[in-house]
Scaffold this active site. Structure first.
Site, PDB file in Angstrom:
ATOM      1  N   LYS A  58       0.843  -1.206   0.000  1.00 51.53           N
ATOM      2  CA  LYS A  58       0.000   0.000   0.000  1.00 51.53           C
ATOM      3  C   LYS A  58       0.875   1.251   0.000  1.00 51.53           C
ATOM      4  CE  LYS A  58      -0.361  -0.230   5.040  1.00 51.53           C
ATOM      5  NZ  LYS A  58      -1.191  -0.707   6.154  1.00 51.53           N
ATOM      6  N   TYR A 285      17.165  30.756   5.314  1.00 53.75           N
ATOM      7  CA  TYR A 285      16.118  31.646   5.833  1.00 53.75           C
ATOM      8  C   TYR A 285      16.260  31.872   7.326  1.00 53.75           C
ATOM      9  CZ  TYR A 285      13.693  30.934   1.388  1.00 53.75           C
ATOM     10  OH  TYR A 285      13.364  30.902   0.061  1.00 53.75           O
TER      11      TYR A 285
END
Ligand SMILES: *Cc1c(COP(=O)(O)O)cnc(C)c1O
Length: 395
Positions: A58, A285
């Site tokens: 899955k 940043y």
């Protein structure tokens, strides 16, 4: 996913064939199919002859690429496949895979049921109503294998275990359906304390004997996930549903003896620029990292949009030239910076390993999971499709 020949060729031709598709990639995920095959064989050896191995593929095989993983697992000892959704099952059928596929998620609408039948998938049923709609939806004289799920303590999908006998009897009476298995799912198999797991096992066994007492023969019962498969063969029954372990990770540290598993996934990215920065220079940043002295930094072309969690900013380690080095400052959407001070002659274009082995060093999904307060399952599933999966062939 690229073909096996292509990826093998690219590895060998790395310095010669600059035109190969994946060489223009800035970052990618390598899937080591030899490791996958090894894990599947190890697991297969753990099981008795009467227990089937279901490879749980899955979520695109936990981020590894469902079709290639399924094919490899089937070649090396798995005989069933498990998916969560109908489209996941269809993808495997479209690739020509003929093994039985259990859809472990719920199938509720007639449209979904028609897809199940058309693609020869096998549904999980949790209520009599669902079974009834299925029976009505299916053309007469056909016979759909269905898997009945009991809730023995997970409190997720499944009929309450106390109602197993009437539920199974009800389904058994419906036309066009054939009961292929009765199963349940464990909530705490990876915990050190086995008490809740044993309670679930006891409930499951009780429910199965009540069904038998009602005169119904069930061809197959199953309960185990990876953790239960590794713990104790009394949990194996007729089939085990193994996800995490086939990808080479242990569900918990106390389960890492017994068989040796090899991680299948490796996350790689290229260095795109190298520069020297002066003391006091901020990186990325918000300048959460400021150089304490002159440092050489490398820009690496992978970021949080590829699935490197931004929460690991300024805490991550990566491998370059077989050495573990620090990542500096905020991880950005497409790039991050690392400290390569003291690594001589490093070149732009060289490969950095974020997860997996390089030389003698290794970084595992468990390391990231521990830092992030999550589990390795979530780390594996977190790599985005922007990263191509490169299959390294099983020998
Ligand atoms: C995902 C899943 C598994 C596999 O679990 P792992 O811990 O990854 O082995 C087994 N059974 C069901 C019902 C699942 O949803």
């Amino acid at each position: 996913m690229l073909s096996e020949e292509r990826s093998l060729g690219s590895r060998i031709e790395y310095h010669e064939n600059r035109a190969a598709d994946w060489l223009c990639q800035r970052a990618w995920v390598e899937i080591d199919l030899a490791a996958l095959a090894h894990n599947v064989r190890q697991l297969r050896n753990l099981l008795g002859a009467k227990t089937a191995l279901m490879a749980v593929v899955k979520a695109d095989a936990y981020g590894h690429g469902a079709v290639t993983v399924a094919q490899t697992a089937l070649q090396h000892g798995a005989s069933w496949l498990g998916v969560a959704t109908i489209p996941e099952g269809i993808e495997l059928r479209e690739a020509g895979i003929e093994a039985p596929i259990l859809v472990m998620g719920a199938t509720n609408s007639p449209t979904q049921m028609e897809a199940i039948v058309r693609w020869q998938l096998q549904p999980t049923l949790c209520t009599l109503k669902q079974a009834w709609v299925f029976s009505e939806t299916i053309a007469p004289f056909s016979c759909l294998p269905v898997h009945l799920k009991l809730d023995t303590g997970m409190s997720r999908l499944g009929a309450p275990w106390q109602e197993a006998a009437p539920f199974v009897q009800g389904v058994d009476r419906l036309p066009n359906l054939r009961i292929a298995s009765l199963y349940s799912h464990l909530a705490t198999a990876d915990r050190l304390d086995p008490q809740v797991m044993r309670q679930q096992q006891h409930r499951f066994v009780t429910a199965v004997s009540q069904v038998k007492a009602a005169g119904i023969t069930i061809p197959r019962i199953h309960l185990a996930n990876s953790a239960a498969t590794l713990i104790d063969s009394s949990l194996h029954y007729d089939l085990v549903r193994v996800g995490l372990a086939i990808y080479g990770l242990y569900p918990a540290t106390h389960l890492d003896s017994g068989i040796s598993l090899k991680p299948v996934l490796r996350v790689q990215a290229r260095i795109t620029q190298i520069k020297t920065i002066q003391p006091g220079t901020g990186v990325s940043y918000n300048h959460i990292y400021v150089a304490d002295r002159e440092r050489t930094i490398a820009v690496v072309a992978i970021g949080y949009a590829d699935g490197v969690p931004r929460n690991l900013s300024d805490r991550l380690s990566v491998l370059v030239r077989g050495q573990r080095v620090r990542q500096l400052g905020a991880i950005t959407m497409d790039q991050l910076m690392i400290d390569v001070t003291g690594i001589p002659d490093l070149q732009e274009g060289e490969i950095v390993t974020l997860l997996g082995q390089q030389g003698q060093e290794q970084i595992s999904a468990d390391d990231w999971a521990t830092m992030l307060g999550t589990i390795s399952w979530e780390i594996l599933c977190g790599f985005k499709h922007r990263l191509p999966r490169i299959a390294l062939p099983a020998k």
